[in-house]
Design a protein around this motif. Structure first.
Motif, short mmCIF file in Angstrom:
data_model
loop_
_atom_site.label_atom_id
_atom_site.label_comp_id
_atom_site.label_asym_id
_atom_site.label_seq_id
_atom_site.Cartn_x
_atom_site.Cartn_y
_atom_site.Cartn_z
N PRO A 283 55.32 24.07 13.08
CA PRO A 283 55.99 25.03 12.19
C PRO A 283 57.40 24.56 11.89
CG PRO A 283 54.89 26.16 14.00
CD PRO A 283 54.85 24.70 14.33
N THR B 98 52.73 21.74 2.57
CA THR B 98 52.80 22.58 1.38
C THR B 98 53.09 21.75 0.12
OG1 THR B 98 55.19 23.03 1.55
CG2 THR B 98 53.70 24.46 2.79
N THR C 267 42.69 24.27 8.25
CA THR C 267 43.48 23.89 9.41
C THR C 267 44.68 23.01 9.05
OG1 THR C 267 41.49 23.95 10.77
CG2 THR C 267 43.39 22.82 11.70
N THR D 24 48.34 27.12 8.02
CA THR D 24 49.70 27.55 8.31
C THR D 24 50.70 26.53 7.75
OG1 THR D 24 48.96 28.60 10.35
CG2 THR D 24 51.32 28.11 10.16
N GLN E 100 53.71 26.30 20.31
CA GLN E 100 53.55 26.68 18.90
C GLN E 100 52.91 25.57 18.07
OE1 GLN E 100 56.98 28.63 17.00
NE2 GLN E 100 57.95 28.76 19.01
N SER F 185 53.32 23.91 7.60
CA SER F 185 53.74 23.08 8.73
C SER F 185 54.30 21.76 8.26
CB SER F 185 52.56 22.79 9.67
OG SER F 185 51.96 23.96 10.16
#
Length: 332
Positions: A142, A123, A37, A88, A62, A90
């Motif tokens: 995002p 990331t 998550t 995801t 989103q 983010s």
């Protein structure tokens, strides 16, 4: 309609607690959830024998808002290059509600104290160490969405910002209102609440041209409304065309689609029927379609019930489809 929105939005929510689980299973579940998550992550719980944790997750447009109660621990976000990326990609807004978040990123270490927040990239490598049990909010955004409000998020990463003073205070108050049950009672659909996050974050971080950022929100709404209308123009003949279908194509919720069109003084059904009737009026005067029955004109323009089509046509143009075809259309 508005009263149903909280119930519909609540379908995007979830929660978990370690209560009732044996500690090894609870810790494994905690690590698995964090890795899937939040980010590629390694979790070191300082006292496994006293492990207790819980989280709630809320979808807001989103965005994904995580409310976390966690034990003393060290979490290392190893970055997309160090471990397979399952979460995801983010930008995270991590807000300390209680307990200090000792953060290491970009070769320096700093504290995020209660009432402060920090922006992080899930990331990239960073580490957080919490010496005591703590409560935090983690807002997952995002990057493409965030760049509408912060043109260069990377320039704002890794610095603690007060959310209880100056222009950070409205953002902190907004977060606290949501945490105190405001999300369920909110008078706006969640995608619009997400936009408030973007605007307040622009102010809190001192992003240049914040006013232009706010104006860009209006332009974005207009662009979305235009895309919705173009989709109706393109697919009007599909009898199954629905708000859900168009919302999915545009990438928004049905509720937000309705909100956008209402702000323009119209609705999905009104626009769809108007488009279909305009196309039907063209078809009725097209010599190439002179052999089509009135019912076939209705079917070709998306109406499954010719009688319903005839009633709408007369209401719109003041005469029947047959009279229109016979050349009795008004001159203006």
């Amino acid at each position: 309609m508005a009263r149903n929105a909280p119930a519909q939005d609540a379908r995007q929510d979830a929660s978990w607690s370690s209560t009732g689980l044996n500690r090894p299973d609870a810790i494994d579940a905690w690590r698995e959830w964090a890795a899937s998550t939040i980010a590629p992550i390694e979790v070191e719980v300082f006292d496994p024998n006293a492990f207790a944790a819980r989280w709630t997750s809320h979808g807001i447009g989103q965005l994904r808002l995580l409310h976390i109660h966690a034990p003393a621990q060290r979490v290392t976000h190893v970055g997309a290059d160090g471990m397979a990326m399952r979460a995801t990609p983010s930008i995270q807004l991590v807000y300390a509600r209680s307990g200090v978040l000792k953060t290491t990123m970009g070769g320096r270490t700093f504290d995020v104290a209660p009432g402060q927040f920090v922006l992080l990239d899930n990331t990239r490598f960073y580490q957080m160490e919490m010496a005591t049990p703590h409560e935090a909010i983690d807002l997952m955004m995002p990057q493409g969405w965030l760049e509408r409000y912060l043109p260069d998020p990377a320039a704002l990463l890794g610095r603690a910002i007060a959310a209880n003073a100056g222009w950070g205070a409205p953002l902190g108050a907004f977060i606290e209102t949501i945490m105190d049950g405001g999300l369920e009672a909110a008078p706006l659909p969640r995608p619009l609440i997400a936009e408030q996050f973007g605007s307040l974050l622009a102010l809190a971080t001192g992003t240049p041209n914040a006013a232009e950022t706010v104006r860009s929100i209006g332009r974005h709404k207009n662009q979305l409304a235009a895309r919705i209308l173009r989709q109706i123009e393109r697919d009007y003949a599909d009898p199954e065309l629905s708000p859900e279908t168009v919302a999915g194509e545009v990438g928004i919720s049905k509720r937000y689609l309705q909100t956008l069109l209402a702000a323009s003084g119209t609705s999905f059904v009104a626009e769809l029927n108007a488009t279909r009737l305009d196309r039907a009026s063209d078809l009725l005067t097209d010599p190439r379609a002179a052999g089509l029955a009135i019912a076939d004109v209705a079917y070709r323009t998306g109406f499954l019930d010719p009688a319903y089509f005839a009633r709408l046509f007369r209401k719109r143009f003041g005469i029947t489809p047959r009279q229109w075809r016979a050349g009795n259309a008004p001159l203006s």
